[in-house]
Design a protein around this motif. Structure first.
Motif, PDB file in Angstrom:
ATOM      1  N   GLY A 186      40.722  45.308  37.613  1.00  0.00           N
ATOM      2  CA  GLY A 186      41.776  45.259  38.660  1.00  0.00           C
ATOM      3  C   GLY A 186      41.147  45.696  39.817  1.00  0.00           C
ATOM      4  N   HIS A 187      40.083  46.759  39.746  1.00  0.00           N
ATOM      5  CA  HIS A 187      39.555  47.242  41.033  1.00  0.00           C
ATOM      6  C   HIS A 187      38.604  45.947  41.602  1.00  0.00           C
ATOM      7  N   ARG A 216      38.782  44.217  45.357  1.00  0.00           N
ATOM      8  CA  ARG A 216      37.726  44.194  46.200  1.00  0.00           C
ATOM      9  C   ARG A 216      37.388  42.763  46.451  1.00  0.00           C
ATOM     10  N   MET A 217      37.275  42.006  45.807  1.00  0.00           N
ATOM     11  CA  MET A 217      36.864  40.326  45.850  1.00  0.00           C
ATOM     12  C   MET A 217      37.781  39.840  46.874  1.00  0.00           C
ATOM     13  N   LYS A 218      39.460  40.151  46.741  1.00  0.00           N
ATOM     14  CA  LYS A 218      40.124  39.781  47.714  1.00  0.00           C
ATOM     15  C   LYS A 218      40.187  40.460  48.903  1.00  0.00           C
ATOM     16  N   LYS A 219      39.819  41.448  49.106  1.00  0.00           N
ATOM     17  CA  LYS A 219      39.762  42.150  50.434  1.00  0.00           C
ATOM     18  C   LYS A 219      38.556  41.814  51.043  1.00  0.00           C
ATOM     19  N   ALA A 279      27.379  41.408  36.328  1.00  0.00           N
ATOM     20  CA  ALA A 279      28.063  40.587  37.484  1.00  0.00           C
ATOM     21  C   ALA A 279      29.403  40.055  36.939  1.00  0.00           C
ATOM     22  N   LEU A 280      30.305  39.762  37.957  1.00  0.00           N
ATOM     23  CA  LEU A 280      31.522  38.998  37.767  1.00  0.00           C
ATOM     24  C   LEU A 280      31.690  37.976  38.747  1.00  0.00           C
ATOM     25  N   ASP A 281      32.352  36.895  38.429  1.00  0.00           N
ATOM     26  CA  ASP A 281      32.740  35.948  39.466  1.00  0.00           C
ATOM     27  C   ASP A 281      33.969  35.597  39.045  1.00  0.00           C
ATOM     28  N   GLU A 282      34.778  34.783  40.007  1.00  0.00           N
ATOM     29  CA  GLU A 282      36.318  34.445  39.728  1.00  0.00           C
ATOM     30  C   GLU A 282      36.451  33.590  38.669  1.00  0.00           C
ATOM     31  N   THR A 283      35.338  32.605  38.449  1.00  0.00           N
ATOM     32  CA  THR A 283      35.594  31.929  37.213  1.00  0.00           C
ATOM     33  C   THR A 283      35.959  32.518  35.734  1.00  0.00           C
TER      34      THR A 283
END
Length: 452
Positions: free
Chosen positions: A354-355, A359-362, A379-383
């Motif tokens: 959730g954090h 951060r990705m939205k902000k 790493a994380l990505d939106e997909t």
């Protein structure tokens, strides 16, 4: 004493100027017919006064009447000047892709300006074609000019521009090159020059998104060719009656990017402060260079003045936003130029998903590196997050280390763009750039695509 009776008396007899540097190794003598010396700063002054005079003569335009026209700006300016002198009201209907300067200039000379959307079909009631026709029907004592189909348009150039070019070149002109919009200039000049010498070649400059070139070559009006473009003053999604394809030897298309870049180049290399269509015309001329010999005299006509494009082609930020820059990205440092001063946004392995989402939205980012005390570990990505959410609606409450993928590759700032492109693939949407001193930045697919 020498003076004109009014401003309309200064139209025409514009100078011919040799083009020296920007033409490169073209062997011919290349001359510019420099139409910005007209009082309205464009070639359109010529046909504006001709169309008004002919409409007055046959009663279409009556004293105290209102002139209504759909225009990209320049014809409107010529009509407005004549309206001032002759006592008419002027209404200009213009598309929203035209520069703000054009709208402001038309208002400055007393015209009422109505702005219509560009990205609609000509028959759409919102288009500037349809709007100008409707206004003419609704307005008492008005005259709809219709420069596209008005024969006085081409006649003006047959009577003035063509003879001037023939006289100024002492009959030695071998090629005439010009951007094509309404078709009046190329058709009127082309007809006159070919009557004097049938061997004179007439070349039209077209733009991508316009129908002229294919129609000339095949006779097919291909609606699939029609799409929005940025270049102003040339190209059409209709076939104006003023375009006389029989006097045109060929068309060459120029991209929006090249037209914009060469508009700037004309100013910086030749001192020619001109409009967008001039950039298209000179680039088209360069694309045609194999057609010219050392014995040829090539005349390229420049339509209008650069003051109408200060907020566009002469604005570096506007050019950069559209990718209209010649700076070629070669390595990682070039790709991060626009955001190299921004801090790299990361998350820790022990933070919750959730954090990362917050951060990705902000920061409006699509991927984010994951680090711990040893460095980058994932790493994380939106997909990833969307897929994980579909599997588990409570994914936002999980530690990032449970859902992260392998870390982004790390390159140095001198890594060539070709190597970076190979690293960015389906399983890996970004690379990190080591800037030294513990500082890093990120290159995404968007950065690479923007640099192409």
């Amino acid at each position: 004493m020498e003076y004109a009776e009014n401003i309309l008396g200064t139209i025409g007899n514009t100078p011919m100027v040799k083009i020296n540097k920007i033409i490169g190794d073209i062997p011919a003598l290349v001359l510019a017919k420099y139409e910005t010396f007209n009082p309205g700063n464009s070639v359109k002054d010529r046909m504006a006064v001709k169309m008004i005079a002919d409409a007055e003569a046959d009663g279409r335009l009556k004293p105290g009447g209102t002139i209504i026209e759909g225009t990209s700006g320049n014809t409107g300016m010529g009509l407005a000047l004549a309206a001032i002198v002759k006592g008419y009201k002027m209404v200009c209907v213009i598309s929203d892709k035209q520069s703000k300067e054009k709208v402001d200039i038309l208002k400055a000379v007393g015209s009422k300006v109505i702005v219509c959307p560009t990205n609609v079909a000509p028959e759409d009631p919102r288009s500037y074609y349809s709007t100008s026709k409707r206004l003419a029907e609704e307005t008492p004592n008005s005259w709809y000019v219709n420069q596209y189909d008005n024969p006085s348009n081409a006649a003006a150039h047959y009577e003035s521009t063509g003879p001037e070019i023939w006289k100024q070149t002492d009959g030695k002109v071998t090629h005439f090159v010009v951007g094509v919009g309404t078709g009046g200039t190329i058709s009127g000049v082309g007809k006159y020059l070919k009557e004097q010498n049938p061997n004179v070649k007439i070349w039209g400059i077209d733009t991508y998104g316009s129908v002229f070139k294919k129609y000339h070559e095949t006779g097919i009006f291909d609606e699939n060719e029609i799409y929005p473009y940025i270049t102003e003053g040339i190209g059409e999604d209709i076939l104006p009656k003023n375009v006389d394809f029989s006097v045109i030897d060929g068309f060459v298309k120029v991209t929006d990017k090249d037209a914009a870049i060469y508009t700037q180049k004309l100013a910086k290399i030749e001192g020619f402060f001109l409009g967008n269509s001039a950039g298209a015309a000179i680039k088209g001329l360069l694309q045609l260079k194999d057609n010219f010999t050392k014995d040829d005299v090539v005349v390229v006509l420049f339509h209008d003045h650069g003051s109408r494009y200060v907020g566009k082609m002469y604005n570096d930020e506007w050019m950069r936003e559209r990718g209209f820059v010649e700076d070629v990205a070669k390595n990682a440092s070039d790709l991060i130029k626009e955001h190299q001063d921004f801090p790299l946004i990361t998350v820790k392995t022990e933070e919750l998903v959730g954090h990362a989402i917050e951060r990705m939205k902000k920061y409006n980012i699509s991927q984010i590196p994951v680090e711990d005390t040893t460095g980058f570990v994932g790493a994380l990505d939106e997909t990833d997050l969307l897929r994980k959410y579909l599997e588990n609606k409570n994914v936002a409450d999980l530690p990032i280390k449970e859902v992260m993928r392998k870390p982004f590759p790390i390159v140095n700032k001198n890594t060539p763009i070709e190597e970076i492109s190979k690293l960015i693939q389906k399983e890996n949407n970004a690379v990190l750039v080591d800037l030294g001193d513990g500082k890093f930045n990120i290159i995404t697919k968007h950065d690479v695509i923007s640099a192409l």
